[in-house]
Design a protein around this motif. Structure first.
Motif, mmCIF file in Angstrom:
data_model
loop_
_atom_site.group_PDB
_atom_site.id
_atom_site.type_symbol
_atom_site.label_atom_id
_atom_site.label_comp_id
_atom_site.label_asym_id
_atom_site.label_seq_id
_atom_site.Cartn_x
_atom_site.Cartn_y
_atom_site.Cartn_z
ATOM 1 N N VAL A 151 0.866 -1.174 0.000
ATOM 2 C CA VAL A 151 0.000 0.000 0.000
ATOM 3 C C VAL A 151 0.907 1.230 0.000
ATOM 4 C CG1 VAL A 151 -1.786 1.261 1.248
ATOM 5 C CG2 VAL A 151 -1.714 -1.228 1.383
ATOM 6 N N CYS A 152 0.695 2.136 -0.936
ATOM 7 C CA CYS A 152 1.541 3.328 -1.000
ATOM 8 C C CYS A 152 1.324 4.171 0.268
ATOM 9 C CB CYS A 152 1.196 4.143 -2.237
ATOM 10 S SG CYS A 152 2.040 5.730 -2.277
ATOM 11 N N PRO A 153 2.390 4.457 1.032
ATOM 12 C CA PRO A 153 2.211 5.222 2.265
ATOM 13 C C PRO A 153 1.824 6.677 1.996
ATOM 14 C CG PRO A 153 4.548 4.758 1.898
ATOM 15 C CD PRO A 153 3.790 4.056 0.822
ATOM 16 N N LYS A 154 2.044 7.130 0.763
ATOM 17 C CA LYS A 154 1.765 8.527 0.469
ATOM 18 C C LYS A 154 0.298 8.742 0.089
ATOM 19 C CE LYS A 154 4.398 12.278 -1.581
ATOM 20 N NZ LYS A 154 5.316 12.625 -2.677
ATOM 21 N N CYS A 155 -0.218 7.895 -0.832
ATOM 22 C CA CYS A 155 -1.585 8.139 -1.281
ATOM 23 C C CYS A 155 -2.551 7.010 -0.896
ATOM 24 C CB CYS A 155 -1.617 8.383 -2.793
ATOM 25 S SG CYS A 155 -1.201 6.942 -3.756
ATOM 26 N N GLY A 156 -2.009 5.905 -0.356
ATOM 27 C CA GLY A 156 -2.887 4.858 0.159
ATOM 28 C C GLY A 156 -3.459 3.913 -0.885
ATOM 29 N N THR A 157 -3.036 3.998 -2.121
ATOM 30 C CA THR A 157 -3.551 3.068 -3.131
ATOM 31 C C THR A 157 -2.631 1.854 -3.231
ATOM 32 O OG1 THR A 157 -2.331 4.127 -4.912
ATOM 33 C CG2 THR A 157 -4.577 4.910 -4.507
ATOM 34 N N GLN A 158 -3.157 0.831 -3.894
ATOM 35 C CA GLN A 158 -2.369 -0.395 -4.031
ATOM 36 C C GLN A 158 -1.819 -0.540 -5.434
ATOM 37 O OE1 GLN A 158 -4.964 -3.532 -2.104
ATOM 38 N NE2 GLN A 158 -3.015 -3.744 -1.040
ATOM 39 N N ALA A 162 7.279 1.504 -6.901
ATOM 40 C CA ALA A 162 6.927 2.802 -7.448
ATOM 41 C C ALA A 162 5.413 2.842 -7.576
ATOM 42 C CB ALA A 162 7.577 2.993 -8.808
ATOM 43 N N CYS A 163 4.802 3.897 -6.984
ATOM 44 C CA CYS A 163 3.351 4.032 -7.031
ATOM 45 C C CYS A 163 2.945 4.559 -8.399
ATOM 46 C CB CYS A 163 2.895 4.973 -5.916
ATOM 47 S SG CYS A 163 1.140 5.278 -5.949
ATOM 48 N N LYS A 164 1.968 3.903 -9.015
ATOM 49 C CA LYS A 164 1.545 4.342 -10.346
ATOM 50 C C LYS A 164 0.673 5.588 -10.267
ATOM 51 C CE LYS A 164 1.595 -0.051 -12.803
ATOM 52 N NZ LYS A 164 0.681 -1.128 -13.250
ATOM 53 N N ASP A 165 0.097 5.847 -9.093
ATOM 54 C CA ASP A 165 -0.788 7.010 -8.968
ATOM 55 C C ASP A 165 -0.029 8.280 -8.642
ATOM 56 O OD1 ASP A 165 -2.928 5.507 -9.600
ATOM 57 O OD2 ASP A 165 -3.521 5.086 -7.525
ATOM 58 N N CYS A 166 0.829 8.224 -7.606
ATOM 59 C CA CYS A 166 1.494 9.456 -7.200
ATOM 60 C C CYS A 166 2.982 9.458 -7.519
ATOM 61 C CB CYS A 166 1.277 9.724 -5.708
ATOM 62 S SG CYS A 166 2.185 8.605 -4.646
ATOM 63 N N GLY A 167 3.515 8.326 -7.949
ATOM 64 C CA GLY A 167 4.912 8.297 -8.349
ATOM 65 C C GLY A 167 5.900 8.092 -7.207
HETATM 66 ZN ZN LIG Z 1 1.030 6.674 -4.161
#
Ligand SMILES: [Zn+2]
Length: 361
Positions: A34-41, A54-59
């Motif tokens: 789970v991305c700690p920055k934006c919370g998406t998976q 690497a988070c695909k939503d927030c990078g």
């Molecule tokens: Zn993220």
């Protein structure tokens, strides 16, 4: 009692970096990253950085070790796992010198590793001591770094300690008795310790409030600083000519063990780091009946521990902070294929040539 992980089990379970990494992932994100920055998976594992998503939503790029005691470590995860395994399976712990030899790292690296593990030994949500508590103070001998080689000093490191009294037959918390009554047939329960700057009331009261549940009975030597704290039942014992270990048997035994352990394993404590040694002692003492705690506990995987740097640990500022970096060689970073020079992109995987025969040795 948890079964002890043997050295052979350990080597079978954690033969390489990847196996350590999988355990780390599983404990931190049991339902997937789970991305700690934006919370998406919605994230992918990077190939150009080891154990990083690497988070695909927030990078945001998040390493599996980020935010743990292993944050930004340059040591292999296996070195951490192995050190934690050694610290938990050796009932008296291990000096940094021995640890360095066991894992094959330098003495300073081993020292820092042990300091970080000791800091992870406190469970921040541990329950306060309760029931009947023996409480007392002692002075610890310590190494004086100004005069290395000189014998240990009886220093003025003042340590306060408290230990729960338990009923020997039931093993449960001892029921409080009339003030001054003897507690016979007892065992010791959990203990707590802290360094205090002096014997004055504010220090002692702060220790009691931080470590002992309100309503508990405090059995002490009648030192004036224990009195005057509301919310606790005070049961002072007048020691007089009697040896102090008779009315305050368990806390004296704990102090004696602490001193012997300090001399035996560490050849005396160093004043600056006494808190972390006390943490380790309390951790071991409170688990002495189920000594083989999981090394996951000591790696801090079961509780959250904020990362600490070397400079945090020695309580000094980093003198090179904010200075321009003058690198002698290009910066390297860990990737899945081993170290590589920063900015050069992922190295191509090369398949080893197939050799004839069955490859057995
Ligand atoms: Zn993220």
């Amino acid at each position: 009692m948890a079964k002890q992980l043997s050295l052979l089990d350990f080597q079978t379970w954690f033969p390489d970096e990847d196996s350590c990494y999988r355990l780390l992932l599983d404990r931190r994100w049991p339902n997937g990253f789970v991305c700690p920055k934006c919370g998406t998976q919605n994230a992918t594992r990077m190939t150009s950085r080891a154990y990083t998503f690497a988070c695909k939503d927030c990078g945001a790029q998040t390493s599996a070790t980020a935010g743990t005691i292993m944050h930004r470590t340059r040591l292999p995860l296996r070195a951490w796992f192995c050190a934690a395994h050694l610290m938990t399976t050796h009932s008296n712990g291990m000096s940094a010198r021995q640890m360095a030899g066991q894992i094959g790292i330098s003495y300073p690296a081993a020292w820092l590793l042990e300091q970080k593990l000791r800091r992870a030994m406190i469970d921040p949500e541990r329950a306060p001591l309760d029931g009947v508590i023996e409480i007392d103070q002692t002075e610890m001998p310590f190494h004086d770094l100004e005069e290395p080689g000189k014998p240990l000093k009886e220093g003025k490191i003042l340590v306060i300690g408290a230990v729960e009294v338990r009923d020997r037959t039931t093993g449960k918390a001892q029921k409080p008795r009339a003030l001054g009554a003897k507690y016979l047939d007892t065992l010791s329960g959990r203990c707590r310790m802290a360094v205090i700057p002096s014997n004055e009331k504010p220090n002692i009261h702060a220790f009691i409030q931080a470590n002992i549940a309100p309503g508990a009975t405090l059995v002490s030597d009648g030192h004036a600083s224990y009195t005057g704290l509301a919310g606790y039942r005070h049961d002072p014992r007048v020691i007089g000519n009697m040896a102090a270990h008779i009315p305050l048997r368990w806390i004296h035994r704990v102090f004696a063990l602490l001193k012997r352990w300090g001399l035996g394993t560490y050849h005396g404590f160093r004043r600056e780091h006494i808190d972390s040694y006390l943490n380790e002692f309390v951790f071991r003492y409170n688990r002495r009946h189920y000594r083989h705690v999981s090394f996951e506990t000591i790696l801090g995987l079961s509780t959250d521990h904020a990362p600490m740097s070397y400079w945090d640990i020695i309580k000094r500022g980093n003198p090179r902070k904010n200075e321009p970096v003058n690198r002698k060689s290009p910066r390297r970073r860990k990737t899945q294929d081993g170290d590589q020079i920063d900015g050069t992109g992922p190295r191509k995987r090369v398949k080893p040539p197939q050799t004839g025969g069955d490859g057995s040795t």
